[in-house]
Design a protein around this motif. Structure first.
Motif, PDB file in Angstrom:
ATOM      1  N   VAL A 175      -1.057   7.199  -3.070  1.00 32.88           N
ATOM      2  CA  VAL A 175      -2.345   8.014  -2.219  1.00 32.88           C
ATOM      3  C   VAL A 175      -2.873   7.078  -1.821  1.00 32.88           C
ATOM      4  O   VAL A 175      -3.551   6.544  -1.008  1.00 32.88           O
ATOM      5  CB  VAL A 175      -2.708   9.394  -2.410  1.00 32.88           C
ATOM      6  CG1 VAL A 175      -4.160   9.617  -1.330  1.00 32.88           C
ATOM      7  CG2 VAL A 175      -1.842  10.149  -2.969  1.00 32.88           C
ATOM      8  N   VAL A 176      -3.525   6.710  -2.785  1.00 28.07           N
ATOM      9  CA  VAL A 176      -4.700   5.206  -3.030  1.00 28.07           C
ATOM     10  C   VAL A 176      -4.146   4.327  -2.082  1.00 28.07           C
ATOM     11  O   VAL A 176      -4.375   3.601  -1.305  1.00 28.07           O
ATOM     12  CB  VAL A 176      -5.522   4.983  -4.549  1.00 28.07           C
ATOM     13  CG1 VAL A 176      -6.243   4.444  -4.048  1.00 28.07           C
ATOM     14  CG2 VAL A 176      -5.979   6.568  -4.567  1.00 28.07           C
ATOM     15  N   ALA A 177      -2.765   3.929  -2.893  1.00 32.55           N
ATOM     16  CA  ALA A 177      -1.793   2.677  -1.684  1.00 32.55           C
ATOM     17  C   ALA A 177      -2.205   3.047  -0.405  1.00 32.55           C
ATOM     18  O   ALA A 177      -2.313   1.403   0.099  1.00 32.55           O
ATOM     19  CB  ALA A 177      -1.120   1.888  -2.939  1.00 32.55           C
ATOM     20  N   ALA A 178      -2.010   4.080  -0.097  1.00 27.11           N
ATOM     21  CA  ALA A 178      -1.470   3.986   1.282  1.00 27.11           C
ATOM     22  C   ALA A 178      -2.799   3.986   2.091  1.00 27.11           C
ATOM     23  O   ALA A 178      -2.266   3.612   3.801  1.00 27.11           O
ATOM     24  CB  ALA A 178      -0.981   4.943   1.291  1.00 27.11           C
ATOM     25  N   ILE A 179      -4.030   4.751   1.616  1.00 28.67           N
ATOM     26  CA  ILE A 179      -5.303   4.512   2.342  1.00 28.67           C
ATOM     27  C   ILE A 179      -6.325   3.600   2.250  1.00 28.67           C
ATOM     28  O   ILE A 179      -6.897   3.412   2.902  1.00 28.67           O
ATOM     29  CB  ILE A 179      -5.719   5.951   2.021  1.00 28.67           C
ATOM     30  CG1 ILE A 179      -6.032   6.114   0.378  1.00 28.67           C
ATOM     31  CG2 ILE A 179      -4.685   7.051   2.851  1.00 28.67           C
ATOM     32  CD1 ILE A 179      -6.434   8.146   0.678  1.00 28.67           C
ATOM     33  N   ASP A 180      -6.101   2.895   0.862  1.00 33.00           N
ATOM     34  CA  ASP A 180      -7.241   1.927   0.696  1.00 33.00           C
ATOM     35  C   ASP A 180      -6.456   0.640   0.245  1.00 33.00           C
ATOM     36  O   ASP A 180      -5.467   0.088   0.469  1.00 33.00           O
ATOM     37  CB  ASP A 180      -7.761   2.533  -0.798  1.00 33.00           C
ATOM     38  CG  ASP A 180      -9.522   1.879  -1.017  1.00 33.00           C
ATOM     39  OD1 ASP A 180      -9.742   0.930  -0.719  1.00 33.00           O
ATOM     40  OD2 ASP A 180      -9.769   2.216  -1.090  1.00 33.00           O
ATOM     41  N   ARG A 181      -7.088  -0.162   1.763  1.00 26.42           N
ATOM     42  CA  ARG A 181      -5.982  -1.141   1.846  1.00 26.42           C
ATOM     43  C   ARG A 181      -7.021  -2.251   1.105  1.00 26.42           C
ATOM     44  O   ARG A 181      -6.897  -3.714   1.069  1.00 26.42           O
ATOM     45  CB  ARG A 181      -6.302  -2.043   3.105  1.00 26.42           C
ATOM     46  CG  ARG A 181      -5.545  -1.009   4.062  1.00 26.42           C
ATOM     47  CD  ARG A 181      -3.668  -0.854   3.529  1.00 26.42           C
ATOM     48  NE  ARG A 181      -3.178  -0.659   4.054  1.00 26.42           N
ATOM     49  CZ  ARG A 181      -1.466  -0.113   3.836  1.00 26.42           C
ATOM     50  NH1 ARG A 181      -0.960  -0.523   2.754  1.00 26.42           N
ATOM     51  NH2 ARG A 181      -1.220   0.776   4.033  1.00 26.42           N
ATOM     52  N   ARG A 182      -7.711  -2.308   0.228  1.00 27.54           N
ATOM     53  CA  ARG A 182      -8.341  -2.958  -0.950  1.00 27.54           C
ATOM     54  C   ARG A 182      -7.044  -3.363  -1.606  1.00 27.54           C
ATOM     55  O   ARG A 182      -7.443  -3.890  -2.862  1.00 27.54           O
ATOM     56  CB  ARG A 182     -10.029  -2.728  -1.759  1.00 27.54           C
ATOM     57  CG  ARG A 182     -11.263  -2.808  -0.351  1.00 27.54           C
ATOM     58  CD  ARG A 182     -11.914  -1.715  -0.844  1.00 27.54           C
ATOM     59  NE  ARG A 182     -12.064  -0.215  -1.376  1.00 27.54           N
ATOM     60  CZ  ARG A 182     -12.911   0.363  -2.049  1.00 27.54           C
ATOM     61  NH1 ARG A 182     -13.695  -0.232  -2.717  1.00 27.54           N
ATOM     62  NH2 ARG A 182     -12.176   1.567  -2.790  1.00 27.54           N
ATOM     63  N   VAL A 183      -6.366  -1.546  -2.445  1.00 29.44           N
ATOM     64  CA  VAL A 183      -5.694  -2.234  -2.914  1.00 29.44           C
ATOM     65  C   VAL A 183      -4.612  -3.286  -2.882  1.00 29.44           C
ATOM     66  O   VAL A 183      -3.602  -3.605  -1.659  1.00 29.44           O
ATOM     67  CB  VAL A 183      -4.435  -0.846  -3.212  1.00 29.44           C
ATOM     68  CG1 VAL A 183      -3.315  -0.829  -4.433  1.00 29.44           C
ATOM     69  CG2 VAL A 183      -6.246   0.232  -3.594  1.00 29.44           C
TER      70      VAL A 183
END
Length: 298
Positions: free
Chosen positions: A120-128
């Motif tokens: 989920v985080v990788a999909a929504i947070d482009r800092r990753v």
């Protein structure tokens, strides 16, 4: 040498963990943010992964989720996937503020329940910039249907409703063991779950892990669908680690979800069960592949 760290979430909860500096690196280093799965705490073999990554030039920030382990938050043992996802994003923010960390080269790592969170985080947070998802939960309801007998669902739904009514009336949340001997009610009713946690506790009698979560945590598990985010991860590179004989987060569900990801992606299939992925020969097989993936993309 790792050091203790703590940081605040946006809603004011203090999360605690460790920072492993990258070895052999001068200046800000590529960094991996890590947390554990359902109810587990950072001491349960995440230190092995972090030490391996750090020895190969990757700084690591490892922490306990809210309401668990060394971190603050109440009710204790309450596992809210959305709160834990927010915790990952706060950890990324905190990591980026550290002099040891290159804020433009941050990857995330999660396993089991948190293996779903990092999707989920990788999909929504482009800092990753890179993600490793190990033996992840991809579909909460279907996974729960694999674990819970069909004739028990009516009673389980009744427990959810009764717990919700009790909490609304001001009563404390209902609680249930994370794991228990076969046939006894618990959140994760598989024999290897019982063996893993009991084996760890026998070897580590002093531990912050507690064999209890809220009933509401189970309801939230059944409503959680992190696999739906997988097609949105690209162009962030995804490595998924699957345990071939996994029946806690079943391998057929995980590999089917992996097929929905776009490039760049890679899958590593380990010849083992869910909990074997953390230790021994499977760790020795998996950790170098994960390290190479992070180093390639960070």
């Amino acid at each position: 040498m790792r050091r203790d760290i703590e940081f605040k979430t946006e809603d004011g909860i203090t999360l605690r963990g460790w920072l492993y500096p990258a070895q052999g690196v001068t200046g800000p280093a590529p960094t991996v943010v890590m947390a554990h799965g359902f109810s587990a705490v950072k001491e349960m073999y995440l230190d092995d992964f972090a030490a391996h990554f750090a020895a190969n030039g990757l700084a690591c920030l490892v922490y306990d989720h809210r309401n668990l382990g060394a971190s603050d938050g109440t009710p204790r043992g309450h596992i809210d996937p959305q709160g834990q996802i927010s915790g990952y994003r706060d950890a990324i923010t905190f990591a980026g503020s550290l002099v040891e960390v290159d804020a433009g080269r941050i990857g995330i790592w999660g396993s089991s329940y948190s293996g779903g969170h990092v999707l989920v985080v990788a999909a929504i947070d482009r800092r990753v910039k890179c993600v490793v998802s190990q033996v992840p939960l991809v579909a909460g309801l279907e996974n729960a249907r694999r674990l819970i007998r069909a004739d028990h669902w009516v009673g389980l739904r009744g427990n959810f409703d009764a717990d919700r009514q009790a909490r609304y009336a001001g009563d404390p949340p209902g609680r249930i063991p994370v794991t228990a001997p076969e046939g006894e009610p618990c959140a994760l009713p598989t024999a290897d779950t019982w063996a893993f946690f009991q084996g760890y506790r026998a070897q580590h009698p002093v531990t912050t892990w507690v064999n209890e979560v809220t009933v509401h945590s189970i309801e939230l598990f059944t409503e959680y669908e992190p696999g739906a985010y997988i097609p949105r991860i690209s162009p962030t590179p995804l490595l998924m680690v699957v345990a071939r004989d996994d029946h806690l987060t079943p391998a057929d569900m995980t590999t089917a979800a992996y097929e929905t990801a776009h490039e760049p992606k890679q899958v590593l299939i380990l010849p083992c069960g869910h909990f074997d992925a953390y230790t021994g020969a499977m760790f020795e097989m998996s950790a170098p592949v994960q390290t190479a993936w992070f180093k390639r993309w960070l």
